[in-house]
Scaffold this active site. Structure first.
Site, PDB file in Angstrom:
ATOM      1  N   GLU A 334     -62.837 -72.490  30.744  1.00  0.00           N
ATOM      2  CA  GLU A 334     -63.132 -73.500  31.763  1.00  0.00           C
ATOM      3  C   GLU A 334     -61.923 -74.349  32.177  1.00  0.00           C
ATOM      4  OE1 GLU A 334     -67.742 -74.503  30.991  1.00  0.00           O
ATOM      5  OE2 GLU A 334     -66.428 -75.139  29.389  1.00  0.00           O
TER       6      GLU A 334
HETATM    7  C1  ACM Z   1     -67.859 -72.373  26.315  1.00  0.00           C
HETATM    8  O1  ACM Z   1     -69.092 -72.416  26.103  1.00  0.00           O
HETATM    9  N1  ACM Z   1     -67.288 -73.157  27.192  1.00  0.00           N
HETATM   10  C2  ACM Z   1     -67.009 -71.438  25.596  1.00  0.00           C
END
Ligand code: ACM
Length: 525
Positions: A334
């Site tokens: 992310e």
């Molecule tokens: C995640 O759940 N951002 C790895």
């Protein structure tokens, strides 16, 4: 898969059988009508082929005695065999002895396999290595009455159903991840997670040590990471961090449970706590405020500044020094503010840095968009079966850990009534957590690339060890079975019976578990 038929948990009364072990062993041959009974004359006898094996079998014998003595009030002396012979001293006797042997097991059982024989007169457990013996002790533990777990003197009788179990794991990597960044958890809580996960033969503890909301590990070269960056958590609580001695204590406790710690420093995103601690890590030189919300994707280390790489070298260098296991996890998820090129640049350099400290990289699956070192392990956390970059990485030789969020995440709600948990990957009922195949989830993935399975527990909504237990149990038992047991054993109706038999054990251990509907929960008579 059996449908969930009723809304309310069902409860039944019955005794432990040899078929109640979770994860179900590779092979179970009951000896009908045969029961072993531990007595006040019983001894734990150990056999090993070398001095180092003798020390290891001695430690595991102490661990077993430590479970048995407080509840039986028996002396249970540990007697090492001096002969080193492969003949188990307990066999053929009538004294109700338990023999633990690091000799005489078939080599193809590997490091973690074991053979457990239970006759009326003796129990013998053999393995090639301490890990296998320890896994076998967990099986034996689940075959003893659930009162074993109470920790205080109980009346017994201390019986074990007769038969032979020959067992070894399907996957060599069977993990649980605990996010100690969104909320901080004390060393004692982490130890509790280790103890409970060990009962289900989990062998890796991934600690998500850093995120936007908190930095949880002391770094000598960058002291404000912990002292300032550690002082926050979701919701505005005090946070906290592990000193290096705390961390060593966790690592050592894990290793006594034959579990390896995988520390994660998440980069380049999920870094607000670091950016708040050191202005120079920010591209604009301005430190943001600490963050206590639950958004993701807004923070990033500064790709173009050289100080970023000095920082990573210091952090991973210090972490490598206190981490005996092979893996350092670099996160990589992310990073929504970076271009693909900038992302690849920092992931590539982080891989090099970790390599210079002698460790193997693990990263969330987005790292497959960088130029991966062949040894880098890719942790898949997606929710759909199409993942071309993960398949491409696997084709280039990278190993994959499966953590699909809609199956393996322990922090999703069970259903709409769950008081805690998230829902972005869907609700995950207990049957749904169980009924999937780690090798079949991703379309086209070469099964040989799969290193194993990990169940992550993110803690945005999780504040206490009771909360952890509520989300992890029973689902951790489900994913642990997928990771350990042969694929051919997957059958919800049988699994739910084994799972139901864990209830008195969890009750005796004080585990705050979720009594899922659709599981025949056993109650102690
Ligand atoms: C995640 O759940 N951002 C790895």
């Amino acid at each position: 898969m059996g449908a969930v038929r009723d809304e309310k948990p069902t409860e039944i009364e019955r005794e432990t059988t040899i078929h109640d072990v979770v994860p179900v062993p590779a092979s179970v041959e009951p000896a009908d009508g045969v029961t072993f009974t531990l007595t006040d004359k019983s001894e734990i006898r150990t056999t090993a082929g070398s001095a180092s094996a003798a020390a290891e079998v001695g430690e595991i014998a102490e661990y077993l005695a430590g479970l048995l003595r407080p509840v039986t009030a028996y002396l249970l002396p540990i007697r090492p065999s001096t002969t080193g012979s492969a003949t188990l001293p307990a066999e053929g006797g009538t004294g109700g002895n338990i023999a633990l042997a690091l000799t005489g097991a078939e080599k193809d059982l590997g490091e973690e396999g074991y053979v457990l024989d239970v006759t009326a007169g003796a129990i013998s457990l053999r393995a090639n290595a301490g890990a296998g013996l320890f896994r076998g002790v967990q099986t034996l533990r689940q075959l003893l009455p659930a009162d074993l777990e109470s920790g205080t003197v109980q009346p017994g009788p201390w019986t074990v159903p007769g038969g032979r179990i020959v067992d070894q794991p399907r996957f060599s990597y069977r993990g649980i991840m605990l996010d100690v960044a969104r909320h901080f958890f004390a060393v004692s809580d982490v130890k509790r997670v280790i103890e409970l996960a060990a009962l289900y033969k989990i062998n890796y503890l991934h600690l998500h040590l850093t995120d936007d909301q908190g930095w949880r590990i002391a770094v000598d070269a960058w002291p404000r990471l912990a002292s300032f960056g550690g002082g926050s958590e979701v919701g505005g609580g005090p946070g906290g961090h592990y000193t290096k001695d705390d961390y060593r204590e966790i690592v050592s406790y894990a290793s006594h449970h034959f579990m390896t710690v995988v520390p994660e420093v998440d980069l380049p995103g999920h870094t607000n706590a670091a950016l708040a601690s050191y202005p120079e890590l920010n591209c604009d030189g301005q430190a943001p405020a600490r963050y206590t919300g639950v958004d993701v994707g807004f923070s990033s280390l500064c790709v173009e500044k050289e100080v970023t790489y000095r920082f990573l070298d210091d952090v991973f260098g210090e972490l490598a020094e206190i981490t005996p296991g092979p893996y350092l996890h670099i996160g990589g998820d992310e990073a929504k503010t970076l271009t693909a090129d900038d992302y690849a640049e920092i992931v590539n350099r982080a891989q090099e840095i970790v390599g210079t400290h002698g460790k193997t990289v693990v990263g969330w699956h987005e790292v497959a968009g960088a130029k991966l070192t062949p040894s880098t392990v890719v942790q898949f956390w997606g929710v759909t079966p199409e993942a071309p970059e993960v398949l491409a990485a696997a084709a280039r030789g990278n190993r994959i850990i499966m953590s699909p969020a809609n199956r393996a995440y322990l922090d999703m709600k069970y259903d709409s009534t769950s008081p805690i948990g998230l829902t972005w990957a869907g609700n995950i009922s207990v049957p749904y957590a169980y009924d999937w195949d780690p090798l079949g989830y991703l379309t086209g993935l070469d099964p040989a690339a799969v290193l194993g399975l990990e169940s992550p527990l993110w803690t945005e909504t999780v504040r206490t060890i009771d909360d952890i237990e509520y989300l992890a149990f029973p689902r951790l038992a489900a994913t642990a079975e997928l990771a350990w047991s042969p694929a051919s054993t997957r059958d919800w109706d049988r699994f739910s019976g084994r799972l139901g038999a864990q209830a008195p054990r969890w009750a005796a251990l004080g585990v705050n578990f979720y009594r899922s509907p659709g599981v025949p929960w056993v109650v102690e008579r």
